[in-house]
Design a protein around this motif. Structure first.
Motif, PDB file in Angstrom:
ATOM      1  N   LYS A 174       0.876  -1.100   0.013  1.00  0.00           N
ATOM      2  CA  LYS A 174      -0.042  -0.064   0.084  1.00  0.00           C
ATOM      3  C   LYS A 174       0.819   1.405  -0.127  1.00  0.00           C
ATOM      4  O   LYS A 174       0.787   2.257  -0.813  1.00  0.00           O
ATOM      5  CB  LYS A 174      -1.110  -0.083   1.325  1.00  0.00           C
ATOM      6  N   ALA A 175       1.931   1.227   1.078  1.00  0.00           N
ATOM      7  CA  ALA A 175       2.893   2.433   0.756  1.00  0.00           C
ATOM      8  C   ALA A 175       3.526   2.749  -0.403  1.00  0.00           C
ATOM      9  O   ALA A 175       3.840   3.710  -0.961  1.00  0.00           O
ATOM     10  CB  ALA A 175       3.970   2.282   1.873  1.00  0.00           C
ATOM     11  N   LEU A 176       3.908   1.635  -1.134  1.00  0.00           N
ATOM     12  CA  LEU A 176       4.801   1.574  -2.251  1.00  0.00           C
ATOM     13  C   LEU A 176       3.501   2.183  -3.343  1.00  0.00           C
ATOM     14  O   LEU A 176       4.306   2.945  -4.067  1.00  0.00           O
ATOM     15  CB  LEU A 176       5.081   0.162  -2.662  1.00  0.00           C
ATOM     16  N   ARG A 177       2.428   1.843  -3.339  1.00  0.00           N
ATOM     17  CA  ARG A 177       1.462   2.257  -4.421  1.00  0.00           C
ATOM     18  C   ARG A 177       1.185   3.682  -4.422  1.00  0.00           C
ATOM     19  O   ARG A 177       1.101   4.428  -5.041  1.00  0.00           O
ATOM     20  CB  ARG A 177       0.211   1.485  -4.102  1.00  0.00           C
ATOM     21  N   ASN A 178       1.103   4.036  -2.940  1.00  0.00           N
ATOM     22  CA  ASN A 178       1.117   5.356  -2.864  1.00  0.00           C
ATOM     23  C   ASN A 178       2.266   6.358  -3.279  1.00  0.00           C
ATOM     24  O   ASN A 178       2.117   7.575  -3.661  1.00  0.00           O
ATOM     25  CB  ASN A 178       0.838   5.749  -1.270  1.00  0.00           C
ATOM     26  N   ASP A 179       3.542   5.900  -2.894  1.00  0.00           N
ATOM     27  CA  ASP A 179       4.529   6.288  -3.557  1.00  0.00           C
ATOM     28  C   ASP A 179       4.680   6.520  -4.955  1.00  0.00           C
ATOM     29  O   ASP A 179       4.817   7.641  -5.677  1.00  0.00           O
ATOM     30  CB  ASP A 179       5.956   5.872  -3.044  1.00  0.00           C
ATOM     31  N   ILE A 180       4.171   5.503  -5.715  1.00  0.00           N
ATOM     32  CA  ILE A 180       4.048   5.389  -7.115  1.00  0.00           C
ATOM     33  C   ILE A 180       2.864   6.503  -7.621  1.00  0.00           C
ATOM     34  O   ILE A 180       3.356   7.315  -8.408  1.00  0.00           O
ATOM     35  CB  ILE A 180       3.783   4.058  -7.678  1.00  0.00           C
ATOM     36  N   ASP A 181       1.993   6.574  -6.677  1.00  0.00           N
ATOM     37  CA  ASP A 181       0.883   7.519  -7.180  1.00  0.00           C
ATOM     38  C   ASP A 181       1.293   8.981  -7.088  1.00  0.00           C
ATOM     39  O   ASP A 181       1.047   9.866  -7.835  1.00  0.00           O
ATOM     40  CB  ASP A 181      -0.425   7.350  -6.431  1.00  0.00           C
ATOM     41  N   LYS A 182       2.134   9.246  -5.963  1.00  0.00           N
ATOM     42  CA  LYS A 182       2.640  10.573  -5.978  1.00  0.00           C
ATOM     43  C   LYS A 182       3.771  11.041  -6.883  1.00  0.00           C
ATOM     44  O   LYS A 182       3.609  12.200  -7.517  1.00  0.00           O
ATOM     45  CB  LYS A 182       3.384  10.482  -4.456  1.00  0.00           C
ATOM     46  N   GLY A 183       4.541   9.967  -7.321  1.00  0.00           N
ATOM     47  CA  GLY A 183       5.317  10.026  -8.344  1.00  0.00           C
ATOM     48  C   GLY A 183       4.975  10.517  -9.555  1.00  0.00           C
ATOM     49  O   GLY A 183       5.174  11.420 -10.483  1.00  0.00           O
ATOM     50  N   LEU A 184       3.713   9.741 -10.029  1.00  0.00           N
ATOM     51  CA  LEU A 184       3.116   9.993 -11.333  1.00  0.00           C
ATOM     52  C   LEU A 184       2.339  11.259 -11.338  1.00  0.00           C
ATOM     53  O   LEU A 184       2.149  12.088 -12.296  1.00  0.00           O
ATOM     54  CB  LEU A 184       1.917   8.880 -11.666  1.00  0.00           C
ATOM     55  N   ALA A 185       1.783  11.611 -10.220  1.00  0.00           N
ATOM     56  CA  ALA A 185       1.112  13.034 -10.109  1.00  0.00           C
ATOM     57  C   ALA A 185       2.251  14.095 -10.197  1.00  0.00           C
ATOM     58  O   ALA A 185       1.843  15.139 -10.714  1.00  0.00           O
ATOM     59  CB  ALA A 185       0.408  13.241  -8.660  1.00  0.00           C
ATOM     60  N   ASP A 186       3.248  13.891  -9.706  1.00  0.00           N
ATOM     61  CA  ASP A 186       4.423  15.049  -9.966  1.00  0.00           C
ATOM     62  C   ASP A 186       4.686  14.967 -11.296  1.00  0.00           C
ATOM     63  O   ASP A 186       5.082  16.221 -11.901  1.00  0.00           O
ATOM     64  CB  ASP A 186       5.630  14.527  -9.047  1.00  0.00           C
ATOM     65  N   ILE A 187       4.846  14.007 -11.836  1.00  0.00           N
ATOM     66  CA  ILE A 187       5.354  13.987 -13.592  1.00  0.00           C
ATOM     67  C   ILE A 187       4.069  14.690 -14.179  1.00  0.00           C
ATOM     68  O   ILE A 187       4.205  15.583 -15.067  1.00  0.00           O
ATOM     69  CB  ILE A 187       5.486  12.272 -13.872  1.00  0.00           C
ATOM     70  N   ALA A 188       2.691  14.299 -13.948  1.00  0.00           N
ATOM     71  CA  ALA A 188       1.585  14.993 -14.772  1.00  0.00           C
ATOM     72  C   ALA A 188       1.431  16.221 -14.451  1.00  0.00           C
ATOM     73  O   ALA A 188       1.262  17.145 -15.334  1.00  0.00           O
ATOM     74  CB  ALA A 188       0.191  14.174 -14.068  1.00  0.00           C
ATOM     75  N   ALA A 189       1.826  16.963 -13.207  1.00  0.00           N
ATOM     76  CA  ALA A 189       1.975  18.272 -12.862  1.00  0.00           C
ATOM     77  C   ALA A 189       3.351  18.812 -13.272  1.00  0.00           C
ATOM     78  O   ALA A 189       3.227  20.104 -13.021  1.00  0.00           O
ATOM     79  CB  ALA A 189       1.784  18.301 -11.436  1.00  0.00           C
ATOM     80  N   GLY A 190       4.341  18.357 -13.761  1.00  0.00           N
ATOM     81  CA  GLY A 190       5.617  19.059 -14.357  1.00  0.00           C
ATOM     82  C   GLY A 190       6.280  19.334 -13.226  1.00  0.00           C
ATOM     83  O   GLY A 190       7.234  20.353 -13.699  1.00  0.00           O
ATOM     84  N   ARG A 191       6.377  18.660 -11.994  1.00  0.00           N
ATOM     85  CA  ARG A 191       7.099  19.085 -11.113  1.00  0.00           C
ATOM     86  C   ARG A 191       8.644  18.275 -10.963  1.00  0.00           C
ATOM     87  O   ARG A 191       9.380  18.442 -10.083  1.00  0.00           O
ATOM     88  CB  ARG A 191       6.521  18.815  -9.732  1.00  0.00           C
TER      89      ARG A 191
END
Length: 50
Positions: free
Chosen positions: A10-27
């Motif tokens: 679950k923690a790994l999936r959350n980290d992956i989701d945060k990373g994908l959100a950062d990519i999508a937001a251009g951060r």
């Protein structure tokens, strides 16, 4: 043990989701190993001269 594994996944999936959100937001920017090495050398030089 299964609860620990589930929590880890679950923690790994959350980290992956945060990373994908950062990519999508251009951060994020492309990985530049040369810049990291140069910064490390500069920091090392500063500590040696102090």
């Amino acid at each position: 043990m299964p609860d620990e594994r589930a929590a880890f996944i679950k923690a790994l999936r959350n980290d992956i989701d945060k990373g994908l959100a950062d990519i999508a937001a251009g951060r994020v920017k492309p990985f530049d190993a040369g810049a990291i090495v140069a910064r490390g050398r500069a920091l090392l030089a500063d500590t040696r001269s102090a």
